[in-house]
Design a protein around this motif. Structure first.
Motif, PDB file in Angstrom:
ATOM      1  N   LEU A 129     -10.536   9.505   1.516  1.00 20.34           N
ATOM      2  CA  LEU A 129     -10.952  10.832   1.941  1.00 20.34           C
ATOM      3  C   LEU A 129      -9.752  11.711   2.247  1.00 20.34           C
ATOM      4  O   LEU A 129      -8.703  11.239   2.653  1.00 20.34           O
ATOM      5  CB  LEU A 129     -11.850  10.734   3.171  1.00 20.34           C
ATOM      6  N   GLU A 130      -9.940  13.022   2.052  1.00 22.32           N
ATOM      7  CA  GLU A 130      -8.845  13.952   2.280  1.00 22.32           C
ATOM      8  C   GLU A 130      -9.078  14.792   3.520  1.00 22.32           C
ATOM      9  O   GLU A 130     -10.198  14.927   4.013  1.00 22.32           O
ATOM     10  CB  GLU A 130      -8.667  14.869   1.074  1.00 22.32           C
ATOM     11  N   SER A 131      -7.999  15.348   4.029  1.00 18.88           N
ATOM     12  CA  SER A 131      -8.037  16.310   5.121  1.00 18.88           C
ATOM     13  C   SER A 131      -6.982  17.355   4.806  1.00 18.88           C
ATOM     14  O   SER A 131      -5.785  17.058   4.855  1.00 18.88           O
ATOM     15  CB  SER A 131      -7.747  15.630   6.455  1.00 18.88           C
ATOM     16  N   ASN A 132      -7.419  18.567   4.433  1.00 20.86           N
ATOM     17  CA  ASN A 132      -6.502  19.633   4.011  1.00 20.86           C
ATOM     18  C   ASN A 132      -5.622  19.183   2.850  1.00 20.86           C
ATOM     19  O   ASN A 132      -4.410  19.359   2.842  1.00 20.86           O
ATOM     20  CB  ASN A 132      -5.635  20.089   5.194  1.00 20.86           C
ATOM     21  N   LYS A 133      -6.266  18.544   1.872  1.00 17.90           N
ATOM     22  CA  LYS A 133      -5.596  18.074   0.656  1.00 17.90           C
ATOM     23  C   LYS A 133      -4.549  17.006   0.920  1.00 17.90           C
ATOM     24  O   LYS A 133      -3.630  16.797   0.137  1.00 17.90           O
ATOM     25  CB  LYS A 133      -4.988  19.248  -0.112  1.00 17.90           C
ATOM     26  N   GLN A 134      -4.684  16.327   2.067  1.00 16.71           N
ATOM     27  CA  GLN A 134      -3.854  15.176   2.386  1.00 16.71           C
ATOM     28  C   GLN A 134      -4.756  13.993   2.689  1.00 16.71           C
ATOM     29  O   GLN A 134      -5.936  14.158   2.988  1.00 16.71           O
ATOM     30  CB  GLN A 134      -2.964  15.465   3.600  1.00 16.71           C
ATOM     31  N   ILE A 135      -4.192  12.794   2.591  1.00 15.99           N
ATOM     32  CA  ILE A 135      -4.964  11.602   2.925  1.00 15.99           C
ATOM     33  C   ILE A 135      -5.320  11.635   4.410  1.00 15.99           C
ATOM     34  O   ILE A 135      -4.451  11.826   5.256  1.00 15.99           O
ATOM     35  CB  ILE A 135      -4.165  10.322   2.601  1.00 15.99           C
ATOM     36  N   ASN A 136      -6.591  11.435   4.724  1.00 17.14           N
ATOM     37  CA  ASN A 136      -7.035  11.347   6.108  1.00 17.14           C
ATOM     38  C   ASN A 136      -6.678   9.951   6.615  1.00 17.14           C
ATOM     39  O   ASN A 136      -7.252   8.955   6.187  1.00 17.14           O
ATOM     40  CB  ASN A 136      -8.549  11.584   6.186  1.00 17.14           C
ATOM     41  N   LEU A 137      -5.707   9.882   7.520  1.00 14.19           N
ATOM     42  CA  LEU A 137      -5.157   8.588   7.929  1.00 14.19           C
ATOM     43  C   LEU A 137      -6.186   7.710   8.624  1.00 14.19           C
ATOM     44  O   LEU A 137      -6.276   6.511   8.349  1.00 14.19           O
ATOM     45  CB  LEU A 137      -3.942   8.793   8.833  1.00 14.19           C
ATOM     46  N   LEU A 138      -6.962   8.282   9.533  1.00 14.74           N
ATOM     47  CA  LEU A 138      -7.969   7.487  10.226  1.00 14.74           C
ATOM     48  C   LEU A 138      -8.976   6.907   9.243  1.00 14.74           C
ATOM     49  O   LEU A 138      -9.299   5.712   9.298  1.00 14.74           O
ATOM     50  CB  LEU A 138      -8.694   8.334  11.278  1.00 14.74           C
ATOM     51  N   GLN A 139      -9.450   7.726   8.313  1.00 13.19           N
ATOM     52  CA  GLN A 139     -10.407   7.241   7.322  1.00 13.19           C
ATOM     53  C   GLN A 139      -9.781   6.193   6.401  1.00 13.19           C
ATOM     54  O   GLN A 139     -10.448   5.256   5.972  1.00 13.19           O
ATOM     55  CB  GLN A 139     -10.953   8.419   6.497  1.00 13.19           C
ATOM     56  N   LEU A 140      -8.494   6.351   6.117  1.00 10.01           N
ATOM     57  CA  LEU A 140      -7.803   5.355   5.298  1.00 10.01           C
ATOM     58  C   LEU A 140      -7.798   3.994   5.980  1.00 10.01           C
ATOM     59  O   LEU A 140      -8.121   2.972   5.372  1.00 10.01           O
ATOM     60  CB  LEU A 140      -6.366   5.805   5.021  1.00 10.01           C
ATOM     61  N   ILE A 160       0.850  -1.185   0.000  1.00  9.19           N
ATOM     62  CA  ILE A 160       0.000   0.000   0.000  1.00  9.19           C
ATOM     63  C   ILE A 160       0.889   1.240   0.000  1.00  9.19           C
ATOM     64  O   ILE A 160       1.762   1.391   0.860  1.00  9.19           O
ATOM     65  CB  ILE A 160      -0.928   0.015   1.235  1.00  9.19           C
ATOM     66  N   ILE A 161       0.670   2.116  -0.956  1.00  6.85           N
ATOM     67  CA  ILE A 161       1.498   3.315  -1.090  1.00  6.85           C
ATOM     68  C   ILE A 161       0.600   4.545  -1.021  1.00  6.85           C
ATOM     69  O   ILE A 161      -0.296   4.721  -1.855  1.00  6.85           O
ATOM     70  CB  ILE A 161       2.282   3.314  -2.417  1.00  6.85           C
ATOM     71  N   ILE A 162       0.829   5.390  -0.006  1.00 14.16           N
ATOM     72  CA  ILE A 162       0.103   6.663   0.073  1.00 14.16           C
ATOM     73  C   ILE A 162       0.719   7.622  -0.932  1.00 14.16           C
ATOM     74  O   ILE A 162       1.895   7.979  -0.838  1.00 14.16           O
ATOM     75  CB  ILE A 162       0.183   7.245   1.501  1.00 14.16           C
ATOM     76  N   ASP A 163      -0.080   8.013  -1.916  1.00 18.59           N
ATOM     77  CA  ASP A 163       0.417   8.805  -3.044  1.00 18.59           C
ATOM     78  C   ASP A 163      -0.590   9.908  -3.356  1.00 18.59           C
ATOM     79  O   ASP A 163      -1.234   9.916  -4.401  1.00 18.59           O
ATOM     80  CB  ASP A 163       0.630   7.876  -4.255  1.00 18.59           C
ATOM     81  N   SER A 164      -0.726  10.853  -2.448  1.00 20.61           N
ATOM     82  CA  SER A 164      -1.773  11.880  -2.567  1.00 20.61           C
ATOM     83  C   SER A 164      -1.566  12.814  -3.750  1.00 20.61           C
ATOM     84  O   SER A 164      -2.515  13.417  -4.248  1.00 20.61           O
ATOM     85  CB  SER A 164      -1.852  12.692  -1.271  1.00 20.61           C
ATOM     86  N   LYS A 165      -0.322  12.938  -4.215  1.00 14.27           N
ATOM     87  CA  LYS A 165      -0.032  13.843  -5.338  1.00 14.27           C
ATOM     88  C   LYS A 165       0.245  13.096  -6.638  1.00 14.27           C
ATOM     89  O   LYS A 165       0.752  13.677  -7.601  1.00 14.27           O
ATOM     90  CB  LYS A 165       1.147  14.749  -4.978  1.00 14.27           C
ATOM     91  N   ASN A 166      -0.091  11.800  -6.664  1.00 19.56           N
ATOM     92  CA  ASN A 166       0.081  10.981  -7.889  1.00 19.56           C
ATOM     93  C   ASN A 166       1.498  11.049  -8.446  1.00 19.56           C
ATOM     94  O   ASN A 166       1.722  11.182  -9.651  1.00 19.56           O
ATOM     95  CB  ASN A 166      -0.932  11.401  -8.962  1.00 19.56           C
ATOM     96  N   ARG A 185      -4.912   7.445  -3.218  1.00 24.34           N
ATOM     97  CA  ARG A 185      -4.844   8.756  -3.852  1.00 24.34           C
ATOM     98  C   ARG A 185      -6.080   9.592  -3.553  1.00 24.34           C
ATOM     99  O   ARG A 185      -7.094   9.073  -3.084  1.00 24.34           O
ATOM    100  CB  ARG A 185      -4.693   8.571  -5.371  1.00 24.34           C
ATOM    101  N   LEU A 186      -5.978  10.885  -3.863  1.00 24.48           N
ATOM    102  CA  LEU A 186      -7.129  11.771  -3.730  1.00 24.48           C
ATOM    103  C   LEU A 186      -7.976  11.731  -4.992  1.00 24.48           C
ATOM    104  O   LEU A 186      -9.165  12.055  -4.958  1.00 24.48           O
ATOM    105  CB  LEU A 186      -6.665  13.207  -3.455  1.00 24.48           C
TER     106      LEU A 186
END
Length: 375
Positions: A270-281, A226-232, A252-253
């Motif tokens: 889901l996002e939080s301030n244009k970042q991945i919301n960790l809890l929701q992830l 699993i790779i967090i990649d909010s900015k693609n 991704r967002l």
């Protein structure tokens, strides 16, 4: 022989499935008649027969009038396999001793109720804590809605993870890096960030398990990467993407329109301030039946996970090297001005690995099944 003796035997069987049963729990079963063990079984992997079914087949007619020792409440609903409770009834067992109730809402208490209504003697709570501990990841997911999270960091003796230019190969010893694969093998997924992937080109898979040189790596489940990649940032031609040892989930967002290999999925979180919301992830990953996640990342994500109280275990590999104050810290945290604001873990285990020390820290002093529940 007493109930505790046979339940210990059942627990010993249950742990045999610790590397292969996810997302199912580890379960062991012993069937006893006239003081002799006539059947035994353990759950090996999802889709295979449950422990009690294997033990009943071994016992055959000797199951009639027997006592069954089971580490987890038997199911009474259809899942990937038929329910176990009717088979226990058909086999005409006399009594069943259960270590702990199943936290799965589809099972919890229903198996015990069914058996009691049909005249089978039922007792439970024998070695309950031990049975819960071997399935702490499964219990946490079922009770809280979150996977069990282990954060690993390889650090210098002054708590740094890389030089100021990002160079970190290798802070820890070869023995420590081999040990990491044992932990990877015990988790359903490995999580990292696009920054770490681009910087280090990690494979994020299991390449060897050093607890037993005879182990065949092919028989173990490769974890989902699993790779967090909010900015693609990650592209299809990246080296990590090209290593096809199992699924890769890009968190991704929004999705892109590039052509990805079949083993790669883009998942919008889901996002939080244009970042991945960790809890929701992590709540999302629970819905995908992920019991446990091994995390390898830099100071930014590590710090965010610590600040949000999401980590269950912290695994530190400490090298006797000094990187200095300009090197990158293991946690990037907000400023704190009072001691009562700090985050605290508890030492659970300390081991020496060649030149390094491995420390395992837990969020709780002792394992406690009363987790906080998230909706």
């Amino acid at each position: 022989m007493n109930d505790m003796f046979y339940m210990k035997k059942a627990l010993q069987l249950a742990v045999k499935g610790k590397l292969t049963t996810d997302p199912n729990p580890n379960v062991g079963c012993i069937i006893v008649k006239d003081g002799l063990i006539v059947g035994k079984g353990w759950h090996k992997k999802q889709g295979d027969s449950h422990a009690e079914i294997i033990a009943l087949k071994m016992a055959g007619d000797l199951a009639h009038g027997s006592t069954v020792y089971l580490t987890l409440e038997p199911c009474n609903h259809y899942g990937n396999t038929p329910p176990c409770c009717p088979q226990l009834l058909i086999s005409k067992i006399k009594k069943i001793v259960i270590a702990t109730i199943d936290p799965n809402p589809e099972v919890s208490g229903k198996g015990i109720t069914f058996l009691k209504k049909n005249g089978i003697l039922v007792s439970y709570g024998i070695l309950e804590k031990e049975a819960q501990n071997i399935n702490q990841r499964f219990f946490k997911r079922m009770i809280t809605g979150l996977p069990w999270l282990q954060l690993k960091l390889g650090i210098s003796i002054d708590g740094r993870i890389a030089l100021h230019n990002g160079d970190s190969k290798w802070i820890t010893s070869h023995e420590s890096r081999k040990d990491v694969h044992n932990f990877r093998s015990q988790n359903q997924a490995i999580l990292s960030t696009s920054i770490s992937i681009i910087r280090d080109n990690p494979s994020l898979n299991i390449r060897y398990i050093n607890t037993n040189p005879k182990n065949n790596i092919k028989k173990y489940q490769q974890p989902i990467r699993i790779i967090i990649d909010s900015k693609n940032r990650i592209k299809p031609n990246h080296p990590t993407i090209k290593i096809n040892t199992g699924d890769i989930w890009l968190i991704r967002l929004y999705k892109d329109n590039q052509k990805w290999p079949n083993h790669v999925k883009q998942i919008v979180s889901l996002e939080s301030n244009k970042q991945i919301n960790l809890l929701q992830l992590f709540l999302l990953l629970r819905k995908k039946n992920i019991n446990s996640i091994w995390i390898e990342a830099g100071g930014t994500l590590s710090g965010a996970l610590i600040e949000q109280n999401l980590i269950d275990e912290l695994i530190l590999y400490i090298s006797p090297k000094i990187l200095g104050q300009t090197a990158k810290p293991m946690f990037i945290l907000q400023k704190m001005f009072k001691i009562n604001q700090i985050k605290q873990f508890y030492f659970a285990q300390v081991n020496k690995l060649h030149t390094d020390i491995r420390i395992i820290l837990k969020k709780n002093k002792t394992y406690n099944i009363s987790f906080t529940q998230y909706k």
